[in-house]
Design a protein around this motif. Structure first.
Motif, mmCIF file in Angstrom:
data_model
loop_
_atom_site.group_PDB
_atom_site.id
_atom_site.type_symbol
_atom_site.label_atom_id
_atom_site.label_comp_id
_atom_site.label_asym_id
_atom_site.label_seq_id
_atom_site.Cartn_x
_atom_site.Cartn_y
_atom_site.Cartn_z
ATOM 1 N N ALA A 147 29.270 -45.448 -60.172
ATOM 2 C CA ALA A 147 29.642 -46.505 -59.225
ATOM 3 C C ALA A 147 30.705 -47.422 -59.813
ATOM 4 C CB ALA A 147 28.395 -47.308 -58.847
ATOM 5 N N THR A 150 34.052 -45.681 -59.941
ATOM 6 C CA THR A 150 34.616 -45.604 -58.594
ATOM 7 C C THR A 150 35.349 -46.904 -58.257
ATOM 8 O OG1 THR A 150 32.862 -44.116 -57.843
ATOM 9 C CG2 THR A 150 34.063 -45.288 -56.144
ATOM 10 N N ASN A 151 34.730 -48.015 -58.614
ATOM 11 C CA ASN A 151 35.354 -49.318 -58.363
ATOM 12 C C ASN A 151 36.623 -49.488 -59.196
ATOM 13 O OD1 ASN A 151 34.726 -51.432 -56.520
ATOM 14 N ND2 ASN A 151 34.410 -52.825 -58.228
ATOM 15 N N HIS A 176 30.586 -56.153 -59.467
ATOM 16 C CA HIS A 176 29.752 -55.045 -58.980
ATOM 17 C C HIS A 176 30.588 -54.136 -58.078
ATOM 18 C CE1 HIS A 176 26.358 -56.843 -60.908
ATOM 19 N NE2 HIS A 176 26.459 -57.944 -60.201
ATOM 20 N N ASP A 177 30.280 -54.088 -56.778
ATOM 21 C CA ASP A 177 31.026 -53.198 -55.885
ATOM 22 C C ASP A 177 31.971 -53.977 -54.970
ATOM 23 O OD1 ASP A 177 29.135 -54.425 -54.363
ATOM 24 O OD2 ASP A 177 28.488 -52.628 -53.298
#
Length: 223
Positions: A147, A150-151, A176-177
């Motif tokens: 994750a 990906t960011n 975070h995202d």
């Protein structure tokens, strides 16, 4: 999304591919009600379950998070695991690997080392408090690493586009995202338009540079 990709659970993957709200889909399964009849309270319970139990959180932690009895939490936890049967076996595979090799590699080539808790019998070894914490970190690592990367890919894509276009828009924070921009009014629409293309760009890089065939939708919400 990364958890579903890694553990291969059919119900998780089916809900994501259908574009359903994953927390509503989970509530529908664990409370045995149609999607349209899931209440906001049931969705919140399912959301807590999804973020905790995907890493095999205990019924005690779930009870604490939901402010319910351990008995009720145990029942909900069991229903969640029955709804997503592949999760527990996937987590067990990771735990076996970390107990044997004391390290894990992410899909994008990051390595994390873990202590061999069998050497620490004085504090309970793998079954002690520290050992259980290490195994939870092990299950967490491949999901959170994927994750985070990906960011990072999204940040690189966006930064290159902003520089290429000579825009005054700035990326000021990534937590975070989430990615936060400081953007002039006259550039907002162009940024929004490009943001819709970022998930596809990320998926393409995952395939070409890392050999990862992401077959689940990466969704980016613009606020």
């Amino acid at each position: 999304v990364w958890a579903a990709y890694l553990n291969g659970d059919r119900n998780l993957r089916r809900a994501l591919r259908a574009g359903n709200d994953i927390h509503v889909a989970t509530a529908s399964l664990i409370f045995d009600v149609p999607l349209r009849r899931v209440t906001s309270e049931q969705r919140q319970i399912a959301k807590t379950c999804n973020f905790l139990l995907i890493y095999l959180g205990s019924e005690y932690r779930l009870a604490d998070e939901l402010h319910i009895s351990v008995g009720e939490a145990t029942d909900i936890r069991e229903r969640w695991l029955e709804s997503y049967p592949r999760v527990e076996s996937w987590a067990s595979e990771i735990i076996r690997e970390v107990k044997t090799k004391h390290e894990l590699w992410s899909l994008m080539g990051r390595r994390r080392r873990f202590p061999d808790m069998s050497l620490y019998e004085c504090i309970g070894g793998w079954e002690g408090k520290v050992g259980r914490h290490v195994t939870k970190q092990a299950v967490n690592f491949p999901v959170q690493s994927g994750a985070a990367d990906t960011n990072y890919l999204a940040l690189i894509i966006l930064n290159n586009w902003i520089l290429k276009k000579g825009m005054k828009c700035l990326i000021i924070q990534a937590t975070h995202d989430e990615i936060v921009f400081d953007c002039p009014n006259n550039e907002i629409e162009a940024l929004k338009k490009f943001l819709t293309k970022v998930p596809k760009c990320v998926t393409m890089i995952l395939s070409r540079r890392f050999g990862i065939k992401m077959d689940l939708p990466l969704i980016l919400e613009v606020k």
